[in-house]
Write a protein that holds these residues in place. Structure first.
Motif, PDB file in Angstrom:
ATOM      1  N   GLU A   1       0.835  -1.202   0.000  1.00 28.71           N
ATOM      2  CA  GLU A   1       0.000   0.000   0.000  1.00 28.71           C
ATOM      3  C   GLU A   1       0.881   1.268   0.000  1.00 28.71           C
ATOM      4  O   GLU A   1       0.582   2.239  -0.722  1.00 28.71           O
TER       5      GLU A   1
ATOM      6  N   ARG B   1       3.976   5.922  -5.380  1.00 31.24           N
ATOM      7  CA  ARG B   1       3.976   6.044  -6.838  1.00 31.24           C
ATOM      8  C   ARG B   1       3.005   7.142  -7.305  1.00 31.24           C
ATOM      9  O   ARG B   1       3.345   7.974  -8.148  1.00 31.24           O
TER      10      ARG B   1
ATOM     11  N   ARG C   1       2.240   1.808  -3.416  1.00 34.59           N
ATOM     12  CA  ARG C   1       1.220   2.323  -4.351  1.00 34.59           C
ATOM     13  C   ARG C   1       1.010   3.832  -4.139  1.00 34.59           C
ATOM     14  O   ARG C   1       1.027   4.620  -5.089  1.00 34.59           O
TER      15      ARG C   1
END
Ligand code: SAM
Length: 308
Positions: free
Chosen positions: A262, A268, A265
């Protein structure tokens, strides 16, 4: 019963209130009484008093319980309650308790309802508003754990594994990742194959404690690596005899490699819009991951060092 009156007098007002709320007016009581797992001396004074004063003792095997009662000089009226008649017997016994009788429930050894009959009678009694009182005492799993010396703050009591190899391995596979000590009961004629499956499924590097014939003449507690347990059992046929509790240490903690998915993610997404430093700071606030770790990872992402 005297035992009950005495303990009720000693109990707090709220405890008395609670018991009063549970019980139907004029009904008897169900005592769930633990008995020894080998050594006949392992029974509490309270258990003996309850057994001596109960109107009826419901026993898994009336001969086994008769032997225990005789050893302690207790004369009691016994009735059989086992896995094959528990349903009908429960209804009959509940009717008796409703009419004011006190019943003591015992199994062949240890604590009723723990890999033993009893749960159904307890459930029926509760549904009928009859007070259920446990009289704690011996239990093979807890006795084994207490002497296992494993640093195991948490454990999972599994009891008996499936008898057929495929079922046993499937059950073990479902337990493989759990970080808790696993506690099994096993019969002597299956202990060798069970230990082989434990090693193959859970991993040979884990520890096992083999607790055999607890509280009896040939009591033995052996601790070793799981992949050495088969050889230890095979070295002496006596080691495969008697009653067994097997305890396997929990799955070793998995060290987290890199950032949680998580955090990865979120980082990013942030990096697509914001400068590196700000992405790391915001990412830390959002995900709870460490800012420095996020920063390092962001650097690697920017430099294209990671595999996309
Ligand atoms: N209700 C019992 C208790 O509280 O532990 C367990 C009953 S279960 C039907 C019987 C199993 O418990 C045995 O097959 C064995 O795995 C374990 N067990 C019972 N007594 C034991 C003992 N003295 N030493 C080691 N294991 C024992």
């Amino acid at each position: 019963m005297e035992t009950e009156h005495k303990s009720a007098k000693r109990g707090s007002q709220s405890e008395r209130q609670e018991h009063g709320d549970q019980a139907s007016e004029g009904a008897g009581k169900l005592y769930v009484v633990a008995t020894p797992i080998g050594n006949l001396g392992d029974i509490s004074a309270r258990a003996l008093a309850v057994l001596a004063q109960a109107d009826l003792v419901a026993a898994e095997d009336t001969r086994t319980t008769g032997h225990l009662l005789a050893h302690h000089g207790i004369v009691a009226k016994l009735v059989a309650l086992h896995e094959h008649n528990e349903r009908e017997r429960a209804a009959e016994l509940v009717a008796r308790m409703r009419s004011g009788k006190t019943i003591a429930l015992v199994s062949d050894a240890g604590t009723p309802g723990i890999s033993d009959p009893g749960a159904l009678l307890v459930a029926r009694a509760m549904e009928a508003g009859i007070m259920v009182c446990p009289i704690p005492g011996a239990n093979a799993a807890i006795a084994a754990l207490s002497a296992a010396g494993l640093d195991a703050p948490h454990f999972l009591f599994y009891g008996f594994l499936p008898v057929k190899p495929a079922g046993r391995r499937a059950a073990l596979a479902s337990l493989r990742e759990l970080p808790y000590a696993l506690v099994f009961y096993e019969a002597p004629h299956r202990v060798t194959e069970c230990v082989a499956d434990l090693a193959a499924t859970l991993g040979g590097e884990r520890e096992i404690v083999i607790a055999r014939e607890l509280t009896k003449l040939f009591e033995a507690i052996h601790r070793c690596r799981l992949d050495q347990a088969g050889a230890w059992l095979a070295a002496d046929p006596n080691r495969q005899r008697g009653e067994f509790v097997l305890i396997v240490s929990g799955a070793p903690e998995q060290k987290q490699q890199g950032l949680p998915a998580e955090a990865e993610r979120v980082l990013r997404l942030l990096l697509a819009e914001l400068p590196l430093k700000q992405s790391a700071a915001l990412g830390a606030a959002i995900t709870g991951a460490r800012k420095n770790e996020l920063y390092q990872r962001a650097l690697a992402m920017r430099d294209g060092a990671e595999e996309e």
